[in-house]
Enzyme design. Structure first.
Site, mmCIF file in Angstrom:
data_model
loop_
_atom_site.group_PDB
_atom_site.id
_atom_site.type_symbol
_atom_site.label_atom_id
_atom_site.label_comp_id
_atom_site.label_asym_id
_atom_site.label_seq_id
_atom_site.Cartn_x
_atom_site.Cartn_y
_atom_site.Cartn_z
ATOM 1 N N SER A 252 9.447 -1.402 -27.022
ATOM 2 C CA SER A 252 8.210 -2.120 -26.697
ATOM 3 C C SER A 252 8.174 -3.530 -27.277
ATOM 4 O O SER A 252 7.277 -4.310 -26.949
ATOM 5 C CB SER A 252 6.985 -1.334 -27.183
ATOM 6 O OG SER A 252 6.831 -1.458 -28.579
ATOM 7 N N LYS B 21 3.894 -3.362 -33.909
ATOM 8 C CA LYS B 21 3.308 -4.161 -32.824
ATOM 9 C C LYS B 21 2.868 -5.529 -33.365
ATOM 10 O O LYS B 21 2.782 -5.739 -34.573
ATOM 11 C CB LYS B 21 2.063 -3.467 -32.249
ATOM 12 C CG LYS B 21 2.321 -2.159 -31.521
ATOM 13 C CD LYS B 21 2.920 -2.375 -30.147
ATOM 14 C CE LYS B 21 3.064 -1.059 -29.403
ATOM 15 N NZ LYS B 21 4.045 -0.163 -29.999
#
Length: 201
Positions: A120, A157
């Site tokens: 990701s 993230k």
């Protein structure tokens, strides 16, 4: 340099300490006695691994023929403390799998590594299998890449604090952000990613 197992790291730390204290390297019997390894064969196995991974050089004809690669330069050996998902939320794995030595100039306050799983964050040049160097801190600025715990589960993230919510944004256009609205979940910052290291097999 390649990662070390906990035992290899212990041998390397002993070599460094012995050289600093005495100015010359220990014999294999010295190493065996200090680390409670039965016989020099076990010591030889660890030294062979350290040499293959680029941490030491050996002179087979000399009982004290061990030299540290880069001895005199300042380095730190940090634990690889587990795995963090760069993807969906999953429980963090907190289990030291090895150590990696890096130059102190690269530390930037980092205290441990986490191995990245998932894709990701590929557009931030963070790939599956990379080692993320983490500087522990409880807060983050917008656009920092962090390891965050959301209701007890960990993810890696980009962090954004917005009106009434926190957004944990992937760096992959095929992935959706994780949105935590005020009162709907709990977010804790474990630390900021201050470096990415990639080892070659």
């Amino acid at each position: 340099m390649e990662e070390l197992t906990p035992r290899q790291n212990e041998v390397l730390r002993f070599l460094e300490g012995y050289l600093t204290q005495y100015g010359y390297p220990p014999t294999m019997r010295d190493i065996a006695a200090h680390l409670r390894i039965s016989g020099t064969l076990g010591v030889s196995k660890h030294l062979t691994a350290l040499e293959r991974k680029g941490y030491i050089r050996r002179d087979p004809g000399n009982s004290r023929g061990i030299s540290l690669v880069g001895h005199g330069s300042k380095s730190a050996s940090l634990p690889i403390a587990g795995v963090v998902r760069a993807g969906m939320l999953q429980p963090a794995i907190e289990d030291i799998e090895g150590y990696l030595a890096i130059d102190q100039a690269q530390l930037k306050g980092g205290k441990f590594f986490l191995r990245v799983k998932g894709d990701s964050m590929v557009n931030a040049a963070i790939l599956d299998g990379d080692l993320a160097l983490i500087r522990p801190q409880p807060t983050a600025e917008n656009n920092d890449i962090v390891v965050a715990m959301v209701d007890g589960e960990a993810t890696l993230k980009a962090f954004y604090r917005e009106r009434g919510q926190i957004r944990l944004q992937p760096r992959n256009p095929n992935m959706e952000p994780i949105i935590i609205r005020e009162g709907e979940g709990e977010v804790a910052i474990v630390g900021k990613v201050v470096g990415i290291f990639r080892t070659l097999e």
